[in-house]
Structures are given as structure tokens and as C-alpha cells.
Write an enzyme that holds these catalytic residues in place. Sequence first.
Site, mmCIF file in Angstrom:
data_model
loop_
_atom_site.group_PDB
_atom_site.id
_atom_site.type_symbol
_atom_site.label_atom_id
_atom_site.label_comp_id
_atom_site.label_asym_id
_atom_site.label_seq_id
_atom_site.Cartn_x
_atom_site.Cartn_y
_atom_site.Cartn_z
ATOM 1 N N HIS A 1 1.486 -6.099 -0.647
ATOM 2 C CA HIS A 1 2.088 -7.355 -1.114
ATOM 3 C C HIS A 1 2.984 -7.984 -0.039
ATOM 4 O O HIS A 1 3.271 -9.183 -0.097
ATOM 5 C CB HIS A 1 2.869 -7.146 -2.416
ATOM 6 C CG HIS A 1 4.187 -6.461 -2.258
ATOM 7 N ND1 HIS A 1 4.363 -5.110 -2.454
ATOM 8 C CD2 HIS A 1 5.410 -6.946 -1.922
ATOM 9 C CE1 HIS A 1 5.629 -4.794 -2.261
ATOM 10 N NE2 HIS A 1 6.280 -5.894 -1.930
ATOM 11 N N ASP B 1 -1.153 -0.678 -3.277
ATOM 12 C CA ASP B 1 -0.138 -1.485 -2.604
ATOM 13 C C ASP B 1 0.142 -0.958 -1.193
ATOM 14 O O ASP B 1 1.295 -0.886 -0.760
ATOM 15 C CB ASP B 1 1.156 -1.524 -3.417
ATOM 16 C CG ASP B 1 2.097 -2.632 -2.943
ATOM 17 O OD1 ASP B 1 1.593 -3.625 -2.374
ATOM 18 O OD2 ASP B 1 3.324 -2.500 -3.127
ATOM 19 N N SER C 1 10.572 -3.214 1.006
ATOM 20 C CA SER C 1 9.197 -2.833 0.715
ATOM 21 C C SER C 1 8.420 -2.554 1.994
ATOM 22 O O SER C 1 8.429 -3.353 2.925
ATOM 23 C CB SER C 1 8.494 -3.934 -0.077
ATOM 24 O OG SER C 1 8.991 -4.007 -1.394
#
Length: 443
Positions: A146, A176, A258
Site C-alpha cells: 500500500h 501487503d 509502514s
Amino acid sequence: MGLFDDDFYSTRVRRRSRYWPRGSSRALGLRPGSTLRIALISSLTSSVLVAALFLLWGGGGRSPEPESMPAIAGGQSYVETSERIISASEKVRPAVVSIINLTTQALELQEAGDFEEGELPYNTSMGSGVIFKKQGDKAYIITNAHVIQDAGEIQAVLVGGERKKATIVGKDIITDLAVLEVGSDGINTVVELGHSDKLRVGEMVIAIGNPLGFGDSLTQGIVSSTKRIIPVSINQDGNYDWEQEVIQTDAAINQGNSGGALVDLNGKLVGINSMKVADRGVEGIGFAIPIDQAVPVLNALMEKGKVSRPYLGVYTMSLGYYLDGIEMNGLDDPDEEEGSEDTGEPREETDGEAFEPAEPVVPKGVTKGVIVLEAVGPSLDAGLKFNDIIIALDSTAIGSTLDLRKYLYHSKKIGDSLKVTYYRDGKKHTLDVKLTEKADAQE
């Protein structure tokens, strides 16, 4: 005369004794200077006795410390733990990079001259990454899928501030995870992979990344859970269509973390930071993808640029959503990574007029399953149609899109035959579908 010839037992008194006072040393039969010798001997004896008792009762020859440092589990002092954190961070930090994702929209704004040179457009997204492999003149970076979504241009910023243009090797939105490639010049550190399966609840870990654009940022915490199962909305449409097993930690993980590193105190990578619960009243709950689960995905991305999974070819929505009156404004695709999107346009046209599709016929008592919104590829070839209601795959009941996806990915392989039980116009049917690998054109 006494009974014995010696004076010791004699009853006679020496004549000189009458000249010394009672109780004096001479009266006790001691010569002058004897008192001093006795005092010295007594003092030396006492000193030797005290030293012997000290050694016997655990002195061990060690000098007593004025203050003992408090200890943590395992007997480690706080000072020792602090030094381990410093050593681990120094070992890993050079391998952690900041990821700048100039989206296609951001590039358009930049090319239009709306931003000065070096200034990032407002819709540029940021994240983190970890250098995990160096081969020849190339280095490879792990990040989250993402983080590079809708990427127009990707840059990796090294810990020293140098920017490198990155290209996408492969990505997998189910897990992911993504792999990026950059030039290896100037890169001297590659992270050492650990084993997430060996983590213990309560073990201290470190999160390193680029939160809020503050590159080379470090936080610490403990492992709250080694195998937390959380639902995931892959297309971020509010409908959960996958479940992810993650490491839960209370190390602060914020926007931009992230794709960054979660490491143990030995400086080994145990997880890839991925998500954070940031709801009101919730703090200290962050998640990371376990490295032992990530490695097979990374290997597949390095080899083929994607993760091959069995492909059924149906766009579906959970029957429960339909029965609850939820509008079809986000169609889930259980085996297409990118999912699908309801454009709001009618599905068919007849003589130039809009055609409203018929409602599915739901048998009485049937409350769980998935409604087929569109069949393509293998499922279309096998005979599945719009509005069919799938209730089982093989002998496993299917109650939702999540159930369908989990059964396909966990229990079947490419080339397997799948028995589908479904309702059409209120009547139960079965058919067999041969699962295939999704072609690149179907990505």
C-alpha cells in the site's frame, strides 16, 4: 610444707606479693609489658575472625557496591538493556530507508510547475522500507504494497540523506508486501533476518522507520501478541475480505512507519511494520507482518514479480450484506488482487435502454453464502452465472467472501479441481471448476 614440691600448688605466699596492690598485673603474676602484648594479639585475632566471617557469608572478595542496579527478567540490568537497544539500532538503522511515492497525480502537479524544485506535492505519500538483499550493482528493499499504491515515481532515501530512484520488482496486496530495486552504490548494510516464530510475549522490540516524514526514527516496546489474527479490507471499501496473522506490539507505529523494520535486541529483522489501530481512545497497538511468513512471499516476488495463487474467477458479495439491505457499492473479488469496483452503470443494455438486473432468488432459510456478481475465466467456462449463490466449496461451507478466499488460498493449488455447490433460481446445483493461474492480463 605442701603436698607437692612445686610452688604452683604451694600454700606459701611469696614475700614480694605484699608490695603490689590487689588486681594489678604484678598481683596476677604478669611481668611489665605483658598487657600491651595481649591487647595486640586480641586485636589481630578479632581482625582475622571478622575477615573469615565476611568470606564465609558471601563477601567473595568483591567490594560492596553502594547501590545495586535494578534488574529485569533474565537478570539483565536496565543499563545492559539500554546498551542492547543502542547496539541493535546502530546495526539496523543504515538498512532502513524512507520511501517517497510520487503518485501519478503528484507528478502531474510537479510537471505543471505548481511546486518548486525539491518541494513535494501535497498528495505525495511516504512510508518506510528495509534493505534485505544486495546482489551485484543492485540492492533490494522490502516495503508494504500500500506504500507504493498508484506510484508514478518511487524514491528511496538512505539514512545519510541520499535519494535513489526505485523500481518495483513485484507486489502482493493480499499480504501487503512489495519488493523494490535500487542501485547498490553507497549501500553497505543489509539487514539480518531473524525468526518471528521464536518471539515471546513480553519480549522487547524496536520499530525503525519514517513516521510523519521524520526519517530514521526509532521507538521501542514489547511484543503484545505473537499471532494476532485481524480482518483486513484489501480494497479499503469497508468490507473485510482477508485475515492477516500479525505481530502485535506497543512500540509506537504511526503514519509513515509502514514498511519499516521491527527488530529484536539482537538487531535481527522479525517483522515488517504494516498497520496501526488509530481509532479514538486506542493507543499502543501496532502490527507487523511476521518475517517468517514474509520470506516465501518475498522469494516469489523476486522470482516472478507476483505470488501465484489458484484463480476461480468470480466477483462476489457476501449474502449477509445483501440480506441486511447493504447496497452493492463495492464489489469484492475473492481471487483478484485488485478487486472490482461498481461504477454505478447498468450491467447490460437492451435496444439502447438501461436494463436493471433481476434480484437473486434466495431460498428460505439460506442466510450464508456469496452472490456471484460476475463470472469470468474458469468459473464462466464451468457454467457459473450472475446471481448464483455459492454456499460450499468441496465439502466446506462458505458463508462469506472471506471464507471463499481463505479456502482457495489455504486449501487449493493451481490445477486442482473444485466442486462448487450453489443455488440458481432457488434450486441447488453442483459443478466442477478447474482452478488456473491468473494471467497477467487479468491482474
